[in-house]
Scaffold this motif. Sequence first.
Motif, PDB file in Angstrom:
ATOM      1  N   GLU A   1     116.974 119.410  12.108  1.00  0.00           N
ATOM      2  CA  GLU A   1     116.499 118.904  13.399  1.00  0.00           C
ATOM      3  C   GLU A   1     117.663 118.815  14.392  1.00  0.00           C
ATOM      4  O   GLU A   1     117.518 119.187  15.560  1.00  0.00           O
ATOM      5  CB  GLU A   1     115.872 117.533  13.195  1.00  0.00           C
ATOM      6  N   ARG A   2     118.798 118.352  13.941  1.00  0.00           N
ATOM      7  CA  ARG A   2     119.983 118.259  14.807  1.00  0.00           C
ATOM      8  C   ARG A   2     120.447 119.649  15.243  1.00  0.00           C
ATOM      9  O   ARG A   2     120.829 119.853  16.390  1.00  0.00           O
ATOM     10  CB  ARG A   2     121.122 117.527  14.094  1.00  0.00           C
ATOM     11  N   LEU A   3     120.409 120.603  14.342  1.00  0.00           N
ATOM     12  CA  LEU A   3     120.802 121.972  14.690  1.00  0.00           C
ATOM     13  C   LEU A   3     119.837 122.580  15.704  1.00  0.00           C
ATOM     14  O   LEU A   3     120.265 123.254  16.642  1.00  0.00           O
ATOM     15  CB  LEU A   3     120.875 122.849  13.437  1.00  0.00           C
ATOM     16  N   ARG A   4     118.559 122.324  15.529  1.00  0.00           N
ATOM     17  CA  ARG A   4     117.567 122.822  16.499  1.00  0.00           C
ATOM     18  C   ARG A   4     117.802 122.206  17.877  1.00  0.00           C
ATOM     19  O   ARG A   4     117.698 122.878  18.901  1.00  0.00           O
ATOM     20  CB  ARG A   4     116.145 122.543  16.024  1.00  0.00           C
ATOM     21  N   ALA A   5     118.149 120.934  17.907  1.00  0.00           N
ATOM     22  CA  ALA A   5     118.429 120.266  19.181  1.00  0.00           C
ATOM     23  C   ALA A   5     119.637 120.913  19.857  1.00  0.00           C
ATOM     24  O   ALA A   5     119.629 121.141  21.071  1.00  0.00           O
ATOM     25  CB  ALA A   5     118.663 118.775  18.962  1.00  0.00           C
ATOM     26  N   LEU A   6     120.658 121.237  19.077  1.00  0.00           N
ATOM     27  CA  LEU A   6     121.840 121.895  19.638  1.00  0.00           C
ATOM     28  C   LEU A   6     121.509 123.303  20.123  1.00  0.00           C
ATOM     29  O   LEU A   6     122.028 123.747  21.155  1.00  0.00           O
ATOM     30  CB  LEU A   6     122.977 121.927  18.614  1.00  0.00           C
ATOM     31  N   GLU A   7     120.642 124.003  19.417  1.00  0.00           N
ATOM     32  CA  GLU A   7     120.212 125.330  19.865  1.00  0.00           C
ATOM     33  C   GLU A   7     119.445 125.235  21.174  1.00  0.00           C
ATOM     34  O   GLU A   7     119.624 126.074  22.062  1.00  0.00           O
ATOM     35  CB  GLU A   7     119.363 126.007  18.787  1.00  0.00           C
ATOM     36  N   ASP A   8     118.616 124.197  21.307  1.00  0.00           N
ATOM     37  CA  ASP A   8     117.891 123.987  22.566  1.00  0.00           C
ATOM     38  C   ASP A   8     118.870 123.718  23.708  1.00  0.00           C
ATOM     39  O   ASP A   8     118.689 124.222  24.822  1.00  0.00           O
ATOM     40  CB  ASP A   8     116.907 122.820  22.446  1.00  0.00           C
ATOM     41  N   ILE A   9     119.884 122.937  23.432  1.00  0.00           N
ATOM     42  CA  ILE A   9     120.909 122.652  24.436  1.00  0.00           C
ATOM     43  C   ILE A   9     121.621 123.941  24.833  1.00  0.00           C
ATOM     44  O   ILE A   9     121.863 124.190  26.018  1.00  0.00           O
ATOM     45  CB  ILE A   9     121.912 121.601  23.913  1.00  0.00           C
ATOM     46  N   GLU A  10     121.923 124.756  23.846  1.00  0.00           N
ATOM     47  CA  GLU A  10     122.587 126.033  24.126  1.00  0.00           C
ATOM     48  C   GLU A  10     121.719 126.919  25.037  1.00  0.00           C
ATOM     49  O   GLU A  10     122.217 127.513  25.998  1.00  0.00           O
ATOM     50  CB  GLU A  10     122.888 126.762  22.818  1.00  0.00           C
ATOM     51  N   ARG A  11     120.418 126.978  24.754  1.00  0.00           N
ATOM     52  CA  ARG A  11     119.509 127.762  25.598  1.00  0.00           C
ATOM     53  C   ARG A  11     119.466 127.191  27.016  1.00  0.00           C
ATOM     54  O   ARG A  11     119.444 127.931  27.999  1.00  0.00           O
ATOM     55  CB  ARG A  11     118.103 127.793  24.998  1.00  0.00           C
ATOM     56  N   GLU A  12     119.473 125.884  27.119  1.00  0.00           N
ATOM     57  CA  GLU A  12     119.422 125.260  28.440  1.00  0.00           C
ATOM     58  C   GLU A  12     120.706 125.539  29.222  1.00  0.00           C
ATOM     59  O   GLU A  12     120.671 125.738  30.432  1.00  0.00           O
ATOM     60  CB  GLU A  12     119.203 123.752  28.315  1.00  0.00           C
ATOM     61  N   ILE A  13     121.828 125.581  28.541  1.00  0.00           N
ATOM     62  CA  ILE A  13     123.089 125.937  29.207  1.00  0.00           C
ATOM     63  C   ILE A  13     123.003 127.365  29.732  1.00  0.00           C
ATOM     64  O   ILE A  13     123.470 127.666  30.832  1.00  0.00           O
ATOM     65  CB  ILE A  13     124.289 125.735  28.263  1.00  0.00           C
ATOM     66  N   GLY A  14     122.371 128.258  28.979  1.00  0.00           N
ATOM     67  CA  GLY A  14     122.142 129.629  29.461  1.00  0.00           C
ATOM     68  C   GLY A  14     121.304 129.632  30.728  1.00  0.00           C
ATOM     69  O   GLY A  14     121.591 130.367  31.677  1.00  0.00           O
TER      70      GLY A  14
END
Length: 89
Positions: A9-22
Amino acid sequence: MATYSLANERLRALEDIEREIGAILQNAGTVILELSKEKTNERLLDRQAAAFTASVLHVEAELSAQIRYLTQLPGGLTNSNSGGHRAAP
């Protein structure tokens, strides 16, 4: 297994953050491109600037939550540590 699920779940949250930074970078690029034009589309600039600001605020909040979570782990342990070993200081 609950620890594994929480880590995912934490990794998915970080991936979402990464997409949002994009998305933030894309919004910034659109604004810069529009500003380089002789006649700018004010409505487009306003929309992109609002989207940029909202995304930055969301990323900031999510990263703060991730940092708070990591600082609350007991004794420097992380979910990826196995066998109860402490992380190096």
